[in-house]
Scaffold this active site. Structure first.
Site, PDB file in Angstrom:
ATOM      1  N   LYS A 102     -17.255 -14.803   6.984  1.00  0.00           N
ATOM      2  CA  LYS A 102     -18.329 -14.276   7.522  1.00  0.00           C
ATOM      3  C   LYS A 102     -19.484 -14.302   6.399  1.00  0.00           C
ATOM      4  O   LYS A 102     -19.519 -13.261   5.606  1.00  0.00           O
ATOM      5  CB  LYS A 102     -18.156 -12.920   8.126  1.00  0.00           C
ATOM      6  CG  LYS A 102     -17.616 -13.212   9.447  1.00  0.00           C
ATOM      7  CD  LYS A 102     -17.567 -11.747  10.303  1.00  0.00           C
ATOM      8  CE  LYS A 102     -18.866 -11.659  11.026  1.00  0.00           C
ATOM      9  NZ  LYS A 102     -18.819 -10.052  11.712  1.00  0.00           N
TER      10      LYS A 102
ATOM     11  N   GLY B 128     -13.108  -4.659   1.444  1.00  0.00           N
ATOM     12  CA  GLY B 128     -14.661  -4.290   1.810  1.00  0.00           C
ATOM     13  C   GLY B 128     -14.859  -3.033   0.785  1.00  0.00           C
ATOM     14  O   GLY B 128     -16.012  -2.899   0.310  1.00  0.00           O
TER      15      GLY B 128
ATOM     16  N   GLY C  34      -7.805  -8.556   1.000  1.00  0.00           N
ATOM     17  CA  GLY C  34      -6.788  -8.704   1.550  1.00  0.00           C
ATOM     18  C   GLY C  34      -6.147 -10.192   1.613  1.00  0.00           C
ATOM     19  O   GLY C  34      -5.223 -10.405   1.185  1.00  0.00           O
TER      20      GLY C  34
ATOM     21  N   ARG D 193       0.756  -1.172  -0.012  1.00  0.00           N
ATOM     22  CA  ARG D 193       0.106   0.081  -0.003  1.00  0.00           C
ATOM     23  C   ARG D 193       0.993   1.353  -0.063  1.00  0.00           C
ATOM     24  O   ARG D 193       0.562   2.187  -0.720  1.00  0.00           O
ATOM     25  CB  ARG D 193      -1.144   0.168   1.356  1.00  0.00           C
ATOM     26  CG  ARG D 193      -2.092  -0.917   0.963  1.00  0.00           C
ATOM     27  CD  ARG D 193      -3.232  -1.086   2.102  1.00  0.00           C
ATOM     28  NE  ARG D 193      -4.358  -1.310   1.732  1.00  0.00           N
ATOM     29  CZ  ARG D 193      -5.324  -1.623   2.486  1.00  0.00           C
ATOM     30  NH1 ARG D 193      -5.119  -1.483   3.978  1.00  0.00           N
ATOM     31  NH2 ARG D 193      -6.665  -2.165   2.283  1.00  0.00           N
TER      32      ARG D 193
HETATM   33  C1  3PG Z   1      -8.956  -2.228   5.417  1.00  0.00           C
HETATM   34  O1  3PG Z   1      -7.632  -2.436   5.468  1.00  0.00           O
HETATM   35  O2  3PG Z   1      -9.668  -3.025   5.188  1.00  0.00           O
HETATM   36  C2  3PG Z   1      -9.009  -0.682   5.146  1.00  0.00           C
HETATM   37  O3  3PG Z   1      -7.769   0.198   5.387  1.00  0.00           O
HETATM   38  C3  3PG Z   1     -10.107  -0.193   5.970  1.00  0.00           C
HETATM   39  O4  3PG Z   1      -9.794  -0.439   7.388  1.00  0.00           O
HETATM   40  P1  3PG Z   1     -11.032  -0.377   8.464  1.00  0.00           P
HETATM   41  O5  3PG Z   1     -11.656  -1.870   7.969  1.00  0.00           O
HETATM   42  O6  3PG Z   1     -10.345  -0.637   9.656  1.00  0.00           O
HETATM   43  O7  3PG Z   1     -12.247   0.496   8.153  1.00  0.00           O
END
Ligand code: 3PG
Ligand code: MG
Length: 377
Positions: free
Chosen positions: A178, A354, A331, A41
């Site tokens: 989930k 997400g 991820g 990142r």
């Molecule tokens: C992630 O790594 O999924 C993003 O940076 C968002 O982080 P968060 O889910 O804690 O908002």
């Protein structure tokens, strides 16, 4: 979707630019201190940061880091990220963790205004955080001229392409633990894609909904009815066999003491499913091989444990070999691609897990809306 671009600002000599990035990177303790263990990142943020420096701007970056929940917590300091960023891109200041202040997650106007005070411009280069309606994402575009960074533009273009004019067959692959997090996306994909392959921990709620025994596998009993409705679309393909363990047998990076057990469609009491089995692999791989468009998010099993990595590896290899326009997000799926050396064999690797799912589900994100609604030319 058209988002304001930063090319329109021309020369930036003497200007101050705040860049919202997502440098929420994994860290590990090395010789007693935390160091960034995967700088994907940070590297992804370099083009926008060095590009702005080259145009003469003073560049300040800001990120969240973990979930300190509005308090100053030493282990969530951006210090390790700051050190790595300084090596890769000297001359850019990085503010301390935005989430040390409760105003960030509360989308507090005063916090957002204080953050952007003293800056002439704002850039959102944090696609993977743009599903969060947090102050650093939402407030600056209403205060100063704002733009989408190049990675954010590319993410939106890649995902919009899937939704607007996918070459068919369009095959979606959804996994992960989930089921409640993923049902909305499976629902949308069942409408847009030709097939939706479901694996991972979430698959067991679908299997139970189809009337199968799942032993003590992950199960969300409150979502059985939703899963039944999705199965009734005829688009959703679920596993027909599994690999797993007896209850209580440990799972880990180095594998465990006992070999994996093989199950068919029924997982007996006292056992837990942890990966898709060989028949499911063959069925999924053959659907993937015929695809012309692929969206993949979420692993097929607990792939960190080598006993339960075969399903995820087979899917990764099938996606890479398909020749389809393939977009991989999340991820775990991105890590799996890297682990199997396939990252450069898919069309697009999304930085957002997400965020990419929410974009597909809703066709928009709060952070994109904030940029479009920015009142400055
Ligand atoms: C992630 O790594 O999924 C993003 O940076 C968002 O982080 P968060 O889910 O804690 O908002
Ligand atoms: Mg996340």
């Amino acid at each position: 979707m058209r988002l304001p671009d930063l090319a329109r600002w021309g020369d930036l000599a003497g200007r101050r630019v705040l860049v919202r990035v997502d440098l929420n990177t994994p860290v590990a303790r090395v010789a007693g201190r935390l160091e960034v263990s995967d700088d994907f990142r940070i590297r992804a943020a370099l083009p926008v940061l060095s590009g702005l420096l080259a145009r003469g701007a003073t560049v300040v970056a800001a990120t969240h880091f973990g979930r300190p929940k509005g308090a100053v917590v030493a282990e969530f300091s951006v210090e390790p990220v700051r050190r790595r960023l300084a090596e890769l891109c000297p001359g850019v200041e990085l503010l301390e963790n935005l989430r040390f202040d409760p105003g960030e997650e509360a989308d507090d106007r005063a916090f957002g205004e204080a953050l952007i005070a003293g800056f002439d411009y704002y850039v959102n280069e944090a696609f993977s955080a743009s599903h969060r309606a947090h102050a650093s994402i939402m407030i600056p575009p209403s205060v100063v001229p704002s733009a989408a960074g190049p990675n954010l533009q590319r993410e939106v273009a890649a995902l919009s392409g899937l939704l607007e004019h996918p070459a068919r067959p369009f095959v979606a692959i959804v996994g992960g633990a989930k089921v409640s997090d993923k049902l909305g996306i499976v629902d949308v994909l069942a409408q847009r894609a030709d097939r939706v392959l479901v694996g991972g921990g979430m698959a067991y709620t679908f299997l139970a909904a189809a009337g199968h025994a799942v032993g003590s596998s992950l199960l969300d009993a409150s979502r059985l009815e939703d899963c039944r409705a999705l199965l009734a679309t005829g688009k959703v393909l679920i596993p027909t066999d599994a690999l797993g363990l007896s209850d209580g047998d440990p799972v880990g990076r180095d594998g465990g003491p006992r070999p994996a057990l093989a199950f068919g469609e029924e997982i007996p009491d006292g056992c837990v499913g942890l990966d898709i089995g060989p028949a499911s692999i063959a069925a999924f791989a053959s659907v993937i091989a015929g695809a012309r468009t692929i969206l993949w998010n979420g692993p097929m099993g607990v792939f960190e444990d080598p006993r339960f990595g075969a399903g995820t590896e087979a899917v990764a290899r099938a996606v890479a070999a398909s020749g389809a326009n393939s977009v991989v997000g999340g991820g775990d799926s991105v890590a799996a691609l890297g682990q199997f050396g396939l990252s450069d064999q898919v069309s697009f690797v999304s930085t957002g897990g997400g965020a990419s799912l929410e974009f597909v589900e809703f066709g928009d994100l709060p952070g994109l809306r904030a940029l479009r609604e920015s009142p400055f030319p």
